[in-house]
Design an enzyme around this catalytic site. Structure first.
Site, PDB file in Angstrom:
ATOM      1  N   LYS A   1     -67.445   3.072  22.720  1.00 59.50           N
ATOM      2  CA  LYS A   1     -66.901   2.269  23.675  1.00 59.50           C
ATOM      3  C   LYS A   1     -67.804   1.297  24.051  1.00 59.50           C
ATOM      4  O   LYS A   1     -67.790   0.116  24.869  1.00 59.50           O
ATOM      5  CB  LYS A   1     -66.411   2.982  24.799  1.00 59.50           C
ATOM      6  CG  LYS A   1     -65.033   3.691  24.414  1.00 59.50           C
ATOM      7  CD  LYS A   1     -64.590   4.939  25.414  1.00 59.50           C
ATOM      8  CE  LYS A   1     -63.333   5.534  25.110  1.00 59.50           C
ATOM      9  NZ  LYS A   1     -62.854   6.642  26.233  1.00 59.50           N
TER      10      LYS A   1
ATOM     11  N   VAL B   1     -66.382  13.243  23.206  1.00 58.70           N
ATOM     12  CA  VAL B   1     -65.874  14.373  22.917  1.00 58.70           C
ATOM     13  C   VAL B   1     -66.640  15.102  21.848  1.00 58.70           C
ATOM     14  O   VAL B   1     -66.203  16.384  21.635  1.00 58.70           O
ATOM     15  CB  VAL B   1     -64.350  14.428  23.279  1.00 58.70           C
ATOM     16  CG1 VAL B   1     -63.943  14.061  24.512  1.00 58.70           C
ATOM     17  CG2 VAL B   1     -63.641  13.639  22.071  1.00 58.70           C
TER      18      VAL B   1
ATOM     19  N   TYR C   1     -66.809   9.826  32.898  1.00 62.70           N
ATOM     20  CA  TYR C   1     -65.501   9.858  33.507  1.00 62.70           C
ATOM     21  C   TYR C   1     -65.411  10.607  34.880  1.00 62.70           C
ATOM     22  O   TYR C   1     -66.351   9.979  35.753  1.00 62.70           O
ATOM     23  CB  TYR C   1     -64.427  11.052  32.558  1.00 62.70           C
ATOM     24  CG  TYR C   1     -64.678  10.208  31.258  1.00 62.70           C
ATOM     25  CD1 TYR C   1     -64.341   9.190  30.833  1.00 62.70           C
ATOM     26  CD2 TYR C   1     -65.169  11.224  30.433  1.00 62.70           C
ATOM     27  CE1 TYR C   1     -64.256   8.832  29.309  1.00 62.70           C
ATOM     28  CE2 TYR C   1     -65.488  10.734  28.812  1.00 62.70           C
ATOM     29  CZ  TYR C   1     -65.076   9.509  28.493  1.00 62.70           C
ATOM     30  OH  TYR C   1     -65.028   9.233  26.951  1.00 62.70           O
TER      31      TYR C   1
ATOM     32  N   SER D   1     -66.343   8.516  21.938  1.00 62.11           N
ATOM     33  CA  SER D   1     -66.138   7.525  23.113  1.00 62.11           C
ATOM     34  C   SER D   1     -67.447   6.744  23.367  1.00 62.11           C
ATOM     35  O   SER D   1     -67.466   5.924  24.192  1.00 62.11           O
ATOM     36  CB  SER D   1     -65.913   8.087  24.505  1.00 62.11           C
ATOM     37  OG  SER D   1     -64.264   8.396  24.097  1.00 62.11           O
TER      38      SER D   1
ATOM     39  N   TYR E   1     -58.957   1.137  17.700  1.00 64.70           N
ATOM     40  CA  TYR E   1     -59.542   2.294  18.747  1.00 64.70           C
ATOM     41  C   TYR E   1     -59.803   3.620  18.041  1.00 64.70           C
ATOM     42  O   TYR E   1     -60.732   4.212  18.171  1.00 64.70           O
ATOM     43  CB  TYR E   1     -58.425   2.447  19.938  1.00 64.70           C
ATOM     44  CG  TYR E   1     -59.058   3.573  20.474  1.00 64.70           C
ATOM     45  CD1 TYR E   1     -59.852   3.234  21.631  1.00 64.70           C
ATOM     46  CD2 TYR E   1     -58.300   4.731  20.925  1.00 64.70           C
ATOM     47  CE1 TYR E   1     -60.656   4.237  22.462  1.00 64.70           C
ATOM     48  CE2 TYR E   1     -58.645   5.492  21.822  1.00 64.70           C
ATOM     49  CZ  TYR E   1     -59.965   5.453  22.593  1.00 64.70           C
ATOM     50  OH  TYR E   1     -60.437   6.420  23.468  1.00 64.70           O
TER      51      TYR E   1
END
Length: 317
Positions: free
Chosen positions: A67, A261, A243, A64, A191
């Protein structure tokens, strides 16, 4: 005054000795077998000096953290129109949560949760076919890092495609609201491949320098994003980059940061340094356990928190 190289090496030694290193992300097959005791750290300064320790040159799946780069590219493509389809607020929910999408009519809370990043992928497909979009992202990250050896780990991408049922649900649910406009399989293909980018701490820290340098690539002097946009990306990293653990990370480090992760974290000390850590063991919220502690130790030793006056002046580099 302190020697930053010695600080980074001391932190790496401390992290290696931690009795609890967390749990690796075993729901992605290619990540399940990675030893949780791996640790790397790299800090790249404004002048390009790199201080590193441990496994800082070992590539890992950035997941991630990608992103951040995808958001940068999408903002370059459509500008602030992006915010009509993605919010800018912390989610308070897990990275792969679906619960808010119904009440908020398919608009994800921010671009760093999975739903938001899937919308960003959909936006990038407005300019390219999936294979071209993956190639553009690879070229972008390679240019930022000044390193053409960065690759997409196809084993990781394949594993995510085979197991990413929750992401499929998120994409289809947003498609029902009209917030995914391209075929779901194409959006998810992009993605999953962006999340499978493999980079070392050194490469990742180099790639993040534009966020430390008011939007400029320090190697070329060229603008990657405007200073205002760099500030705003940093703000989103601080408030949303971990998050439902973003508040805790900000409390402990005072740095904008984005986790993945795979156990990586990219953190930015504006005007001073771009820092990357890798420790595969995760805490209960899916963020690197030792990586977070390492960045907390770094800030304690350097004063690099964005909430400290005279950011970074206590360290000789």
């Amino acid at each position: 005054m302190a020697d930053l190289g010695a600080i980074v090496r001391d932190i790496a030694e401390e992290m290696r000795a931690l009795p609890d290193k967390g749990k690796v992300a075993d729901y992605i097959p290619a990540l399940a077998g990675i030893a949780p005791d791996r640790f790397g750290m790299a800090a790249v300064m404004a002048d390009g000096t790199c201080h590193k320790a441990g496994d800082a040159d070992v590539p890992f799946s950035i997941q991630s953290i990608s992103k951040v780069f995808a958001l940068t590219m999408a903002l370059g493509a459509v500008g602030d129109a992006l915010w009509q389809r993605v919010g800018r607020e912390p989610s308070g929910s897990a990275f792969n949560s679906i619960v808010q999408l119904e009440s908020e009519h398919g608009i994800p809370r921010n671009p760093f949760i999975n739903a938001g990043a899937i919308v960003v992928s959909d936006i990038l497909l407005g300019r390219y076919e999936p294979r071209e979009a993956i190639g553009e992202m690879l070229r972008f990250v390679r240019a930022l890092a000044g390193d053409d050896s960065i690759v997409v780990d196809e084993d990781v991408a394949r594993g995510e495609q085979e197991t990413g049922y929750r992401n499929m649900a998120l994409a289809n649910y947003m498609r029902a609201f009209g917030n995914i406009r391209h075929p779901v399989e194409k959006v998810l293909g992009l993605y999953f491949h962006q999340c499978a980018l493999a980079m070392s701490c050194r490469q990742l820290a180099l790639a993040g320098r534009y966020l430390m340098a008011r939007g400029q690539n320090p190697d070329t002097g060229r603008s990657v994003v405007s200073p205002q946009r760099a500030r705003r990306i940093n703000a989103l990293m601080l408030t949303c980059g971990h998050y439902d653990g973003s508040g805790e990370f900000a409390f402990r480090t005072g740095l904008p940061g984005k986790s993945g992760v795979g156990g990586g974290i990219l953190a930015i000390a504006p005007g001073v340094a771009s820092i990357a850590v890798w420790a595969p063991g995760l805490n209960e919220r899916g963020n690197s356990l030792a990586g977070t502690l390492a960045l907390e130790r770094l800030v304690q030793a350097t004063g690099w928190s964005v909430f400290e006056p005279g950011l970074g002046q206590a360290v000789v580099v």
